[in-house]
Each structure stands twice: as C-alpha cells, then as structure tokens.
Design a protein around this motif. Structure first.
Motif, PDB file in Angstrom:
ATOM      1  N   UNK A 126       0.860  -1.334   0.042  1.00 12.61           N
ATOM      2  CA  UNK A 126      -0.136   0.033  -0.052  1.00 12.61           C
ATOM      3  C   UNK A 126       0.766   1.363   0.065  1.00 12.61           C
ATOM      4  N   UNK A 127       2.075   1.141   0.058  1.00 11.74           N
ATOM      5  CA  UNK A 127       2.865   2.366  -0.087  1.00 11.74           C
ATOM      6  C   UNK A 127       3.588   2.690   1.132  1.00 11.74           C
ATOM      7  N   UNK A 128       3.106   2.120   2.386  1.00  8.90           N
ATOM      8  CA  UNK A 128       3.403   2.830   3.615  1.00  8.90           C
ATOM      9  C   UNK A 128       4.763   2.059   4.103  1.00  8.90           C
ATOM     10  N   UNK A 129       5.487   3.023   4.693  1.00  9.76           N
ATOM     11  CA  UNK A 129       6.831   2.628   5.232  1.00  9.76           C
ATOM     12  C   UNK A 129       7.219   3.293   6.586  1.00  9.76           C
ATOM     13  N   UNK A 130       7.994   2.715   7.296  1.00  5.82           N
ATOM     14  CA  UNK A 130       8.625   3.219   8.471  1.00  5.82           C
ATOM     15  C   UNK A 130      10.178   2.979   8.681  1.00  5.82           C
ATOM     16  N   UNK A 131      10.747   4.078   8.848  1.00  6.74           N
ATOM     17  CA  UNK A 131      12.353   3.911   8.798  1.00  6.74           C
ATOM     18  C   UNK A 131      12.843   4.492  10.217  1.00  6.74           C
ATOM     19  N   UNK A 132      13.801   4.005  10.931  1.00  6.05           N
ATOM     20  CA  UNK A 132      14.635   4.862  12.063  1.00  6.05           C
ATOM     21  C   UNK A 132      15.828   5.125  11.469  1.00  6.05           C
ATOM     22  N   UNK A 133      15.951   6.122  11.515  1.00  2.99           N
ATOM     23  CA  UNK A 133      17.631   6.900  11.551  1.00  2.99           C
ATOM     24  C   UNK A 133      18.382   6.582  12.587  1.00  2.99           C
ATOM     25  N   UNK A 134      19.780   6.421  12.481  1.00  2.00           N
ATOM     26  CA  UNK A 134      20.708   5.995  13.601  1.00  2.00           C
ATOM     27  C   UNK A 134      20.691   7.080  14.801  1.00  2.00           C
ATOM     28  N   UNK A 135      20.432   8.377  14.699  1.00  2.00           N
ATOM     29  CA  UNK A 135      20.287   9.316  15.545  1.00  2.00           C
ATOM     30  C   UNK A 135      20.036  10.551  15.132  1.00  2.00           C
TER      31      UNK A 135
END
Length: 95
Positions: free
Chosen positions: A64-73
């Motif tokens: 559905x095009x959704x994403x979640x990403x966590x940068x390192x800080x």
C-alpha cells in the motif's frame, strides 16, 4: 523525534515532505504515492542517507506504499525513494 513524510513518485520525479514532533524514538513514517494520480506505489525502496550520501538505513514500502524507517540518531538526513518505472528524487530532512 517522529517525522511523517509523504513520498510522491511520478514520471517527472518525486517529492518528499516531512514534519517533526518531539518524542523518545526517532522514526520516519510515510507513504509512497504517484504524484500524478495519488495512487499508492507499493514495494518502493526507501533509503535514509547521511550528509556524505552513505545509506544509513533502508526499508521497503509495503504493497500500500506505507513505510517506517529509523535513522541512527539526531542529525540531517536525506530521504530517498526509488521504484522501477519512476524517476527518483530526494529531499533533506532534519532529525
């Protein structure tokens, strides 16, 4: 810090926008959509690049095009998305 970003892919390129709100964990969430018609672009690659343009985190959007990403800080990052059949573009985000 939580950033919400909408990635728009289109034949002419894509646009990425984000807003932040204070929080304990740093997270970027958004949706990849076609800029021409607003339809979700599923399975796009979403990458977080540092100032030297190194990939520091990556994730695939769901169907559905959704994403979640966590940068390192905390820091300044570039959010980059790509999908076969679309031109790429990038937008800096401050985390």
């Amino acid at each position: 810090m939580r950033l919400r970003a909408g990635v728009l892919l289109a034949a002419g390129g894509m646009v990425i926008a984000g807003t932040g709100a204070p929080g304990h964990a740093q997270e970027i969430r958004g949706r990849v959509v076609d800029a021409n018609n607003g339809v979700a672009v599923g399975l796009a690659g979403v990458f977080v690049l540092d100032a030297e343009r190194n990939i520091v985190q990556s994730v695939g959007a769901d169907t559905a095009g959704y994403y979640t990403v966590e940068p390192p800080g905390p820091g300044e990052y570039i959010l980059y998305a790509q999908r076969l059949g679309y031109f790429e573009n990038e937008t800096p985000l401050v985390a």
